[in-house]
Enzyme design. Structure first.
Site, PDB file in Angstrom:
ATOM      1  CE  LYS A 111      -2.422  67.763 -11.168  1.00 25.30           C
ATOM      2  NZ  LYS A 111      -3.318  68.318 -12.147  1.00 25.30           N
ATOM      3  CE  LYS A 192      -4.882  61.103 -12.853  1.00 26.28           C
ATOM      4  NZ  LYS A 192      -5.611  62.317 -12.725  1.00 26.28           N
ATOM      5  CE  LYS A 195      -6.621  66.484 -19.056  1.00 24.56           C
ATOM      6  NZ  LYS A 195      -6.400  67.458 -18.002  1.00 24.56           N
TER       7      LYS A 195
END
Ligand code: ATP
Ligand code: LTN
Length: 327
Positions: A111, A192, A195
């Site tokens: 991230k 993956k 969202k």
């Protein structure tokens, strides 16, 4: 009764990945465990959020939990930010987390790669997650595969704390679904479905319209072989569609493979779309009813009161064992 606990960040609208990896298992186990499901809203602000959208999403998520089958009579449902003990315990745990072990968290590495101003909160987020779990003596934590490492950190921190300060925490175990531990992005099936991905074409949100769901599934990336069978390595797109079908139908991968062995990719996609549409439309109908009733606030008020009392007791035990305060 042993306790089971999970949470889904309101950092974006919930997806079929969140449903399969997080909510579905909680629904399956709610009769057998003392189940807790919460909204980790403090986790969401580890990256910038729009306040109005975040507030809306918190309510939407709770209504979605209920619509997906989380029974408010069998679950304790609450917001993380309405219980100050989560951050208190998180600080205590930070003080016994080694920089080296926090540095090993692969989700943080992933991230932080794609961002410019990475917050310290994003780095310490797994420790707050450990506090969420340990505060309530959760024995089981249903999560997708991406969260396994974080639950392992919680286990390590609990074990270390108990070793030094006495038997304070229950050692939690992750519950990873056998099928659907990692639902992949429809446009990039080696990644993956998440969202917060920029490109929304590969993500099915629980509140997508029928037309959008069909469009996204029909344009899922596959391969050129033309044969339907399960092989994650060589056929990630087809394997992902089979996994989605299996998760929504409760058939095993073998049964789904058998069912579609003579189908072409177009037929497979259409059947997957039919099943996903049917399931999500039912969820959406219930969701609307819950959003319009006052039930969300009702369950959150009850949950808030219950978890604050439980957390206060645990936090006092922790303080006492450390010599903090005047216990
Ligand atoms: P973000 O991308 O913002 O980090 P997310 O979509 O990965 O969010 P959540 O919705 O907060 O994560 O995840 C809730 C639960 O659903 C977690 O247990 C997570 O492991 C699981 N989950 C999320 N996406 C998937 C997926 N694609 N496949 C399986 N499980 C998933
Ligand atoms: N980190 C998780 C959400 C989360 C969670 C938790 C899950 C926060 N605290 C405690 C299980 C238990 C995520 O990003 N999906």
């Amino acid at each position: 009764m042993k306790r089971l606990l999970t949470g889904l960040q309101p950092s974006g609208d919930l997806t079929i990945g969140s449903l399969i990896g997080g909510i579905k298992q909680s629904v399956e186990f709610q009769n057998n465990y003392d189940s807790f499901i919460f909204v980790p809203d403090l986790h969401a602000i580890t990256v910038p959020q729009d306040a109005t959208l975040l507030k809306e999403r918190i309510k939407k998520n709770v209504a979605l939990y209920l619509a997906c089958g989380i029974d408010p009579n069998k679950n304790t449902i609450y917001l993380q930010s309405e219980n100050l003990y989560h951050t208190n315990l998180s600080w205590v745990l930070e003080c016994s987390t080694y920089i080296g072990e926090a540095n090993r968290m692969t989700q943080y590495k992933e991230k932080s790669k794609s961002r410019e101003n990475v917050s310290v909160g994003l780095f310490t987020y797994p420790i707050l997650m450990a506090a969420d779990i340990l505060l309530y003596d959760a024995a089981y934590v249903p999560v997708g595969a991406d969260q396994k490492q974080h639950v392992e950190l919680a286990r390590n921190l609990a074990t270390r704390f108990n070793h030094t300060h006495g038997d304070i925490f229950t050692i939690p175990e992750p519950l990873i679904p056998k099928i659907g531990a990692k639902i992949m992005d429809l446009q990039n099936p080696t990644k993956k479905m998440s969202k917060s991905n920029e490109n929304q074409k590969g993500i099915i949100f629980l509140l997508d319209s029928e037309e959008i769901i069909r469009k996204k599934i029909m344009s899922a990336v596959t391969d050129s072989e033309g044969k339907v069978y399960y092989d994650v390595e060589n056929k990630p797109g087809i394997s992902n569609l089979l996994t989605i079908y299996s998760s929504f139908s409760n058939l095993s991968i073998q049964e789904v493979e058998e069912k579609f062995k003579e189908s072409n990719y177009g037929n497979l996609k259409k059947e997957v779309a039919d099943l996903v549409v049917e399931s999500l439309l039912q969820i959406q109908k219930k969701y609307q009813e819950f959003m319009e009733s006052g039930i969300v606030d009702e369950v959150l008020n009850q949950g808030k009161e219950k978890v604050n009392e439980l957390a206060r007791k645990k936090y006092e035990m922790v303080c006492k064992s450390l010599g903090l305060g005047r216990y």
